[in-house]
Design a protein around this motif. Sequence first.
Motif, mmCIF file in Angstrom:
data_model
loop_
_atom_site.group_PDB
_atom_site.id
_atom_site.type_symbol
_atom_site.label_atom_id
_atom_site.label_comp_id
_atom_site.label_asym_id
_atom_site.label_seq_id
_atom_site.Cartn_x
_atom_site.Cartn_y
_atom_site.Cartn_z
ATOM 1 N N PHE A 6 0.862 -1.172 0.000
ATOM 2 C CA PHE A 6 0.000 0.000 0.000
ATOM 3 C C PHE A 6 0.904 1.230 0.000
ATOM 4 C CE2 PHE A 6 -2.763 -3.350 1.153
ATOM 5 C CZ PHE A 6 -4.044 -2.952 0.832
ATOM 6 N N GLU A 9 0.142 8.113 -2.118
ATOM 7 C CA GLU A 9 0.012 8.695 -3.450
ATOM 8 C C GLU A 9 1.133 9.664 -3.789
ATOM 9 O OE1 GLU A 9 -3.827 10.379 -4.061
ATOM 10 O OE2 GLU A 9 -4.791 8.431 -4.361
ATOM 11 N N LYS A 167 -0.386 -0.849 -4.755
ATOM 12 C CA LYS A 167 -1.640 -0.106 -4.710
ATOM 13 C C LYS A 167 -1.438 1.256 -4.060
ATOM 14 C CE LYS A 167 -4.073 -4.488 -3.958
ATOM 15 N NZ LYS A 167 -4.970 -5.248 -3.061
ATOM 16 N N TYR A 168 -1.935 2.294 -4.711
ATOM 17 C CA TYR A 168 -1.803 3.650 -4.173
ATOM 18 C C TYR A 168 -2.981 3.986 -3.259
ATOM 19 C CZ TYR A 168 2.031 4.491 -7.413
ATOM 20 O OH TYR A 168 3.222 4.425 -8.073
ATOM 21 N N GLN A 169 -2.680 4.775 -2.226
ATOM 22 C CA GLN A 169 -3.703 5.178 -1.260
ATOM 23 C C GLN A 169 -3.358 6.564 -0.726
ATOM 24 O OE1 GLN A 169 -4.568 2.246 1.773
ATOM 25 N NE2 GLN A 169 -5.226 3.808 3.240
ATOM 26 N N ASN A 170 -4.356 7.413 -0.639
ATOM 27 C CA ASN A 170 -4.137 8.772 -0.142
ATOM 28 C C ASN A 170 -4.221 8.809 1.388
ATOM 29 O OD1 ASN A 170 -3.727 11.549 -0.238
ATOM 30 N ND2 ASN A 170 -5.930 11.961 -0.283
ATOM 31 N N LEU A 172 -2.076 7.715 3.685
ATOM 32 C CA LEU A 172 -1.771 6.372 4.195
ATOM 33 C C LEU A 172 -1.453 6.362 5.685
ATOM 34 C CD1 LEU A 172 -1.348 3.399 3.314
ATOM 35 C CD2 LEU A 172 1.056 3.962 2.948
#
Length: 449
Positions: A6, A9, A167-170, A172
């Motif tokens: 993870f 972004e 996988k990108y996540q804002n 985090l």
Amino acid sequence: MGRSYFVEEAVGQYLSDLITTSKPFVTGLLVGQCSQQRDYVLLAVRTPPKEEESRSNSGYHSSLTNIDEEWMTAHASQVSRMLPGGLLVLGVFAVAVPELAKEIQTTLRKLVFSVEKAIARKRLWNLSEDDVSDRVALHLCTATKKFTCRTYDVQDPKSTAKPADWKYQNGLSTSWVSLECTVNANIHIPLPTTSASHDLEKNTRNGLTRWAKQIEEAVFLINSQVKEEDADLLEGQKKAGRGNMPSAIQILDVRIVTQLSQKPNSRSTATVQVCSGSINLKGALKCNAYIHNNKPKVKDAVKALKRDIINTFSDRCEILFEDLLMNEAAGKKSSEREYHTLPCRVFAPIAGSNVLFCDYKFGDETAREIQERFLEMLDQAVQTEDLCTAEEMNMVEVSPAKEFKDDEVKQKQLTKEMLLLKLHQNIGVVIAVAVAISAAVFSFNYFSD
């Protein structure tokens, strides 16, 4: 099924910006946190150019053969110093043109193992059974902008590549947990007569290794409570809601209680060693660790904080020795007792994360120098007002051979006096026993007659 990464972004944007440089090949490091279920990537840092590369305005490799493996591992060692507890160098990345796609994986595999070896060499703690040993190698193509994510088990030299999800996540690390504590240390390290003057750093490391074991066996109180290792760290804590601001990161206060022994029936032994000097390390250490918010366990949080405590003391000593070698004349010997100040810790935020990274500052260094190191090592611009210097007092006292010998003479004199005193006491006991025996014999003869 491979591991899942993870990724913040901001890391994706950083890698995209490297594509626009129109350079054939760029290498760098990936920083984050491992867990049993998934890994988290908070930061990507390109390998800084060498001085000659900066002058030539290149700073990027034209082919894979131009990669300086030693330079990249040295950068990884420097970056690992700037990481708080819970974070580590997760692996490496490469942004490359399509023509290098065939040979890129072989190069990345080699770099993954070299970087891990360089970092592990300085550790004063051992990996546990539940530590994740997989490290990531990320390849980003400049033409298609597609990435290939693979992992290698660095504990297995014959490890082959395994596919992994990216996988990108804002936001985090928005609701991660921060553990903070201040550790008071007072470590006495004897210097054996058999060791040469250049073994000062080696002896210090040996002394810190013994101290590290005490930290490993210590009891950690989280918010003044002793919690079971497998318990949920956030049990009883208020969970951050979705509407909370990024500054709502949870902070837990930790206190440490050291124990003389973990085993009640264990025996302790004393060792007599002839020494020519000693080192005293004293100070208060500001320590900090972070843990993800995906049902973290107490044991994982405590382990992260333990390693930060051990790492920060070891790193400070190493930085001090490096400074002494750079600023003092080679072979210089002093007959006087020496006092040195360990560098203090400076924390600063980085873009796209709530986690505070750190650097180490001597008293005569300026904020500008700290900012330059953040820019060079982490490729992050840090504002002066964001720098937070921990209020610490740390000192290293080195006792030379002459003073230690004086102490040794005094100790011998004291030992001699104690022996004489005990001898006199024993003589008194012997005389008393002799008189008692004589009286008993006399009484026996008297009644016998």
